[in-house]
Design a protein around this motif. Structure first.
Motif, PDB file in Angstrom:
ATOM      1  N   UNK A   1     -57.642  64.638 -58.133  1.00 22.29           N
ATOM      2  CA  UNK A   1     -57.438  63.243 -57.481  1.00 22.29           C
ATOM      3  C   UNK A   1     -56.865  62.131 -58.431  1.00 22.29           C
ATOM      4  N   UNK A   2     -56.724  61.294 -57.920  1.00 18.59           N
ATOM      5  CA  UNK A   2     -56.270  59.874 -58.703  1.00 18.59           C
ATOM      6  C   UNK A   2     -57.164  59.400 -59.602  1.00 18.59           C
ATOM      7  N   UNK A   3     -56.669  58.392 -60.798  1.00 18.08           N
ATOM      8  CA  UNK A   3     -57.448  57.786 -61.660  1.00 18.08           C
ATOM      9  C   UNK A   3     -58.527  57.024 -60.875  1.00 18.08           C
ATOM     10  N   UNK A   4     -58.289  56.120 -60.161  1.00 16.31           N
ATOM     11  CA  UNK A   4     -59.212  55.011 -59.565  1.00 16.31           C
ATOM     12  C   UNK A   4     -60.000  55.780 -58.774  1.00 16.31           C
ATOM     13  N   UNK A   5     -59.964  56.884 -58.046  1.00 19.42           N
ATOM     14  CA  UNK A   5     -61.063  57.805 -57.386  1.00 19.42           C
ATOM     15  C   UNK A   5     -62.210  58.081 -58.034  1.00 19.42           C
ATOM     16  N   UNK A   6     -61.740  58.427 -59.489  1.00 19.13           N
ATOM     17  CA  UNK A   6     -62.866  58.953 -60.327  1.00 19.13           C
ATOM     18  C   UNK A   6     -63.142  57.779 -61.049  1.00 19.13           C
ATOM     19  N   UNK A   7     -62.877  56.751 -61.307  1.00 21.23           N
ATOM     20  CA  UNK A   7     -63.262  55.467 -61.783  1.00 21.23           C
ATOM     21  C   UNK A   7     -64.545  55.183 -60.772  1.00 21.23           C
ATOM     22  N   UNK A   8     -64.132  55.017 -59.547  1.00 22.86           N
ATOM     23  CA  UNK A   8     -65.138  54.601 -58.166  1.00 22.86           C
ATOM     24  C   UNK A   8     -66.378  55.533 -58.458  1.00 22.86           C
ATOM     25  N   UNK A   9     -66.271  56.884 -58.587  1.00 15.63           N
ATOM     26  CA  UNK A   9     -66.951  57.791 -58.685  1.00 15.63           C
ATOM     27  C   UNK A   9     -68.042  57.693 -59.765  1.00 15.63           C
ATOM     28  N   UNK A  10     -67.381  57.251 -61.049  1.00 14.09           N
ATOM     29  CA  UNK A  10     -68.179  57.098 -62.287  1.00 14.09           C
ATOM     30  C   UNK A  10     -68.807  55.767 -62.230  1.00 14.09           C
ATOM     31  N   UNK A  11     -68.364  54.823 -61.876  1.00 16.13           N
ATOM     32  CA  UNK A  11     -69.067  53.446 -61.959  1.00 16.13           C
ATOM     33  C   UNK A  11     -69.648  52.843 -60.658  1.00 16.13           C
ATOM     34  N   UNK A  12     -69.443  53.819 -59.435  1.00 15.26           N
ATOM     35  CA  UNK A  12     -70.094  53.299 -58.344  1.00 15.26           C
ATOM     36  C   UNK A  12     -69.599  52.054 -57.763  1.00 15.26           C
TER      37      UNK A  12
ATOM     38  N   UNK B   1     -54.964  60.766 -63.260  1.00 13.30           N
ATOM     39  CA  UNK B   1     -56.305  60.699 -64.060  1.00 13.30           C
ATOM     40  C   UNK B   1     -55.880  60.615 -65.597  1.00 13.30           C
ATOM     41  N   UNK B   2     -55.428  61.445 -66.220  1.00 11.73           N
ATOM     42  CA  UNK B   2     -55.455  61.199 -67.506  1.00 11.73           C
ATOM     43  C   UNK B   2     -54.584  60.028 -68.074  1.00 11.73           C
ATOM     44  N   UNK B   3     -53.589  59.632 -67.380  1.00  9.01           N
ATOM     45  CA  UNK B   3     -52.942  58.407 -67.794  1.00  9.01           C
ATOM     46  C   UNK B   3     -53.936  57.115 -67.643  1.00  9.01           C
TER      47      UNK B   3
ATOM     48  N   UNK C   1     -68.611  54.176 -78.564  1.00  7.58           N
ATOM     49  CA  UNK C   1     -68.042  55.437 -78.124  1.00  7.58           C
ATOM     50  C   UNK C   1     -66.595  55.547 -78.665  1.00  7.58           C
ATOM     51  N   UNK C   2     -66.140  56.785 -78.492  1.00 10.24           N
ATOM     52  CA  UNK C   2     -64.632  56.847 -78.702  1.00 10.24           C
ATOM     53  C   UNK C   2     -63.854  56.852 -77.443  1.00 10.24           C
ATOM     54  N   UNK C   3     -64.300  57.159 -76.343  1.00 16.31           N
ATOM     55  CA  UNK C   3     -63.571  57.004 -75.266  1.00 16.31           C
ATOM     56  C   UNK C   3     -64.107  55.780 -74.058  1.00 16.31           C
ATOM     57  N   UNK C   4     -63.246  55.689 -73.076  1.00 18.85           N
ATOM     58  CA  UNK C   4     -63.849  54.750 -71.817  1.00 18.85           C
ATOM     59  C   UNK C   4     -64.681  55.430 -70.968  1.00 18.85           C
ATOM     60  N   UNK C   5     -64.769  54.671 -70.035  1.00 18.79           N
ATOM     61  CA  UNK C   5     -65.669  54.771 -68.899  1.00 18.79           C
ATOM     62  C   UNK C   5     -65.480  56.237 -68.171  1.00 18.79           C
TER      63      UNK C   5
ATOM     64  N   UNK D   1     -64.898  68.079 -59.125  1.00 20.60           N
ATOM     65  CA  UNK D   1     -65.872  66.779 -59.061  1.00 20.60           C
ATOM     66  C   UNK D   1     -65.364  66.067 -57.804  1.00 20.60           C
ATOM     67  N   UNK D   2     -64.293  66.019 -57.613  1.00 21.45           N
ATOM     68  CA  UNK D   2     -63.702  65.454 -56.107  1.00 21.45           C
ATOM     69  C   UNK D   2     -62.691  66.558 -55.516  1.00 21.45           C
TER      70      UNK D   2
END
Length: 707
Positions: free
Chosen positions: A575-586, A619-621, A632-636, A161-162
């Protein structure tokens, strides 16, 4: 002597200008001028061939080292946690060939980076980008790569994805906080009453989920087995790699394989002789790029990439054939037709798919995936779908007596897969992502999908692994006692709680599921017991005793699933957690403060203490620390990664159940539910209406005869 040999070898290359490589030049443009750091990076064909020959030579040198390791005392014991990891990541003969070629290509890429780009003062990132645009030049390695990619058993890489996130752009992991220290930090925080050495007396297991049951954990792991199979590197002689000595300390440098990256544990004082300081980890096997190009490491996915019950049937015809009876379309079962289970491994076949256990009677089951025996939660589900296949085959044989074995097997398999897919998308997905998000996926127009038939590295290495946070250490059941008592002038029959299993004692040590309704007891408990909450609190059975065994010093040694997942994410270049959070939440994340909307204060403060920078969190942390989305069971972030994958899986599968209009198929699959599957394949008489929620007024127990 080795150095002298290398010098003469390189001289011979230059003098002979062999078919594999040409004259070694500095990095040049087509006109032969030096390249500066501001100009386009160009490699000549002789340079590419030279890098391949150097890489091949290095690989051959490694084979010599591997022979030395194989003859040493650094061996993989078939009773160790390292062996259990090996079973979890067992490569087949196809992936061994892919990995061999991919390792040589990666070494060649490193030579181009280090010998050409660095000497010319070029930026690593730009150089790797340039390297990745070059296909292997015409040589034996290119022919081998192209031949592998043409085979019917074409193994795929994970997609990303990244872009790959490595310190050198190719495969070197970043120097970040110790995965084991990270896991310990959260474990200690959530279990303040636990003695890390002696946990037998500890009773605290963490926060439970008041709605979701252990079946959600069970099915999540089963889905992972279907879509994901990351495999270890092994030696060229076929031997597995052990990174730690039998006393759980690091192997000496001369016996430490380059693929080793063990979890190192800080121990001192009185803990030194009681805790392991080294826990095995071998880097994942690699795949060649589909266009046979140079570039960063790309990990192999040995699974089929589709929700097709490949964990039951195998992902290749030769594997499937070993599981069939070739009679009436049925799969092989154990010798007990009244309580059929998976076929057992016999003495003639590979009998190394389980760990030896002297404390309980064990069997070793055979299925389409080596992970079938990992724990009773998932082994039972393999068994239910085996029974489901044979039940369907028997019914088809009665309704279509002229069909031959091949026709019966193919139809039963297709229907069984359709039932499975329907439960995953109509029930499991609603609980994991929430009803609204699941509906969006199920209603998605296939033309807007990625539709490439691959599993993302992020899903495989982090997203689907959320269920380990919810996995309980003990599975318990409640039963009526044999007597009545008076309570508040009402005569009642009290309930007693019985422990069915302790997870830390069950890894790859399966019990006989046909004995004394063992399977029914486990399934019934799985349906009724609450799962642990999806959070940063892992139970000791997976945080301290994962794949537990007793070593030669009579010490209990277990590894840590969260630490392994963190390390694997780095190994795979996520990649790091914040990079995926940014990708997912725009959105843009610029500080720890920006994470407050997603992570609770307690976990956020702990992450601050561990990581020096908000943008370095694994990412997983970060994703398991997120608060679940409403319903839902999981987060963003995990919702985004899992939702993206399940969308792509559905869209890229032309045989997906909702696309099939065959009346025979629809007769079986339409209106089928998880509750009906359990009723059809066990001797239970009542089940929860929704098999992923604990029984309650909103989710009553229903009789199988009424389904």
């Amino acid at each position: 002597m080795k150095c002298i040999f290398l010098v003469f070898y390189l001289i011979s290359i230059i003098n002979t200008r062999s078919v594999h490589c040409g004259l070694f030049d500095i990095l040049t443009k087509d006109n032969g001028e030096d390249v500066t750091s501001n100009e386009k990076v160009i490699f000549t064909e002789p340079e590419l061939l030279q890098a391949i020959d150097l890489a091949q030579f290095s690989y051959n040198q490694l084979k010599t080292m591997e022979e030395s390791i194989s003859n040493s005392r650094i061996q993989l014991s078939n009773t160790s946690s390292s062996y259990a990891q090996y079973l979890e990541n067992l490569p087949n003969n196809y992936t061994k060939e892919y990995d061999k070629i991919a390792q040589i290509v990666l070494k060649a890429s490193k030579y181009l980076l280090n010998n050409n780009c660095k000497k010319a003062g070029l930026d690593d990132k730009k150089c790797v980008e340039a390297i990745s645009t070059y296909k292997l030049p015409k040589c034996d390695l290119l022919e081998q790569c192209e031949q592998l990619n043409k085979t019917t058993m074409s193994i795929k890489s994970y997609r990303r994805l990244l872009p790959a996130h490595y310190a050198d752009g190719l495969s070197k992991m970043f120097d970040l906080p110790s995965p084991k220290n990270i896991s310990n930090s959260f474990f200690d925080l959530t279990r303040p009453d636990v003695d890390l050495i002696n946990e037998e007396a500890a009773t605290y297991e963490g926060v439970v989920d008041e709605e979701r049951n252990v079946a959600l954990v069970q099915w999540s792991q089963f889905i992972e087995h279907d879509l994901v199979k990351t495999v270890f590197q092994i030696m060229s002689n076929g031997n597995p790699i052990e990174c730690c000595q039998d006393d759980a300390t690091n192997a000496p440098p001369r016996y430490r394989h380059p693929a080793c990256s063990p979890l190192m544990v800080d121990v001192s004082g009185e803990d030194y002789n009681r805790l392991p300081s080294c826990l095995n980890y071998v880097r994942s096997a690699l795949n060649v790029n589909e266009d046979c190009s140079f570039g960063p490491a790309q990990q192999i996915n040995q699974a089929s990439n589709y929700l097709d019950l490949s964990q039951l049937y195998g992902n290749a015809e030769d594997i499937t054939d070993t599981l069939r009876t070739f009679y009436n379309g049925e799969l092989k079962i154990s010798n007990d037709p009244l309580s059929p289970t998976l076929p057992e491994i016999d003495d003639i076949e590979d009998n190394h798919l389980c760990m030896h256990n002297t404390t309980i009677d064990t069997v070793c089951y055979k299925s389409g995936d080596s992970r079938v025996n990992v724990n009773p939660y998932v082994t039972t589900l393999y068994t239910l779908f085996l029974r489901s296949h044979n039940r369907i085959a028997k019914q088809l044989q009665k309704e279509h007596p002229t069909w031959n074995d091949t026709e019966l097997f193919a139809y039963a398999r297709r229907i069984n897969v359709g039932i499975y897919q329907k439960i995953v998308y109509s029930e499991w997905l609603n609980i994991v992502l929430g009803i609204s998000e699941a509906a969006t996926i199920n209603n998605r127009n296939p033309t807007t999908c990625i539709n490439d038939g691959k599993v993302s590295n992020e899903f495989a290495t982090a997203g689907i692994r959320f269920y380990y946070s919810m996995m309980p250490g003990d599975l318990k059941t409640t039963k009526d006692v044999s007597y009545f008592v008076r309570q508040n002038n009402i005569i009642i029959r009290p309930m007693t709680e019985e422990n069915i299993l302790k997870l830390k004692e069950e890894y790859y040590k399966p019990r006989d599921l046909a004995e004394d309704e063992e399977l029914e007891n486990i399934i019934d408990a799985i349906l009724k017991q609450k799962a642990m909450a999806m959070d940063t609190g892992y139970v000791a059975d997976v945080a301290k005793h994962y794949y537990r065994f007793q070593n030669n010093q009579q010490k209990d040694v277990g590894t840590d699933v969260l630490a392994l997942d963190i390390l694997r994410g780095r190994d795979h270049g996520l990649s790091t957690y914040t990079k995926y959070l940014e990708r997912c939440t725009k959105t843009t994340i610029q500080s720890w403060t920006d994470l407050k909307s997603y992570i609770n204060n307690e976990d956020l403060e702990r992450l601050k203490l561990i990581y020096t920078d908000y943008d370095k969190v694994d990412l997983i942390m970060g994703a398991i620390a997120e608060q679940p989305k409403p319903g839902a069971t999981i987060g963003e972030t995990f919702s985004c990664i899992i939702g993206e994958q399940l969308t792509n899986t559905r869209c890229s599968d032309k045989n997906f159940y909702s696309n099939l209009n065959d009346p025979i198929f629809k007769q079986f699959v339409d209106n089928y539910t998880g509750a009906k599957l359990i009723c059809d394949t066990t001797r239970l008489t009542r089940v929860p209406r929704n098999i992923f929620h604990v029984p309650s007024e909103k989710n009553p127990m229903i009789y199988c005869k009424d389904i």
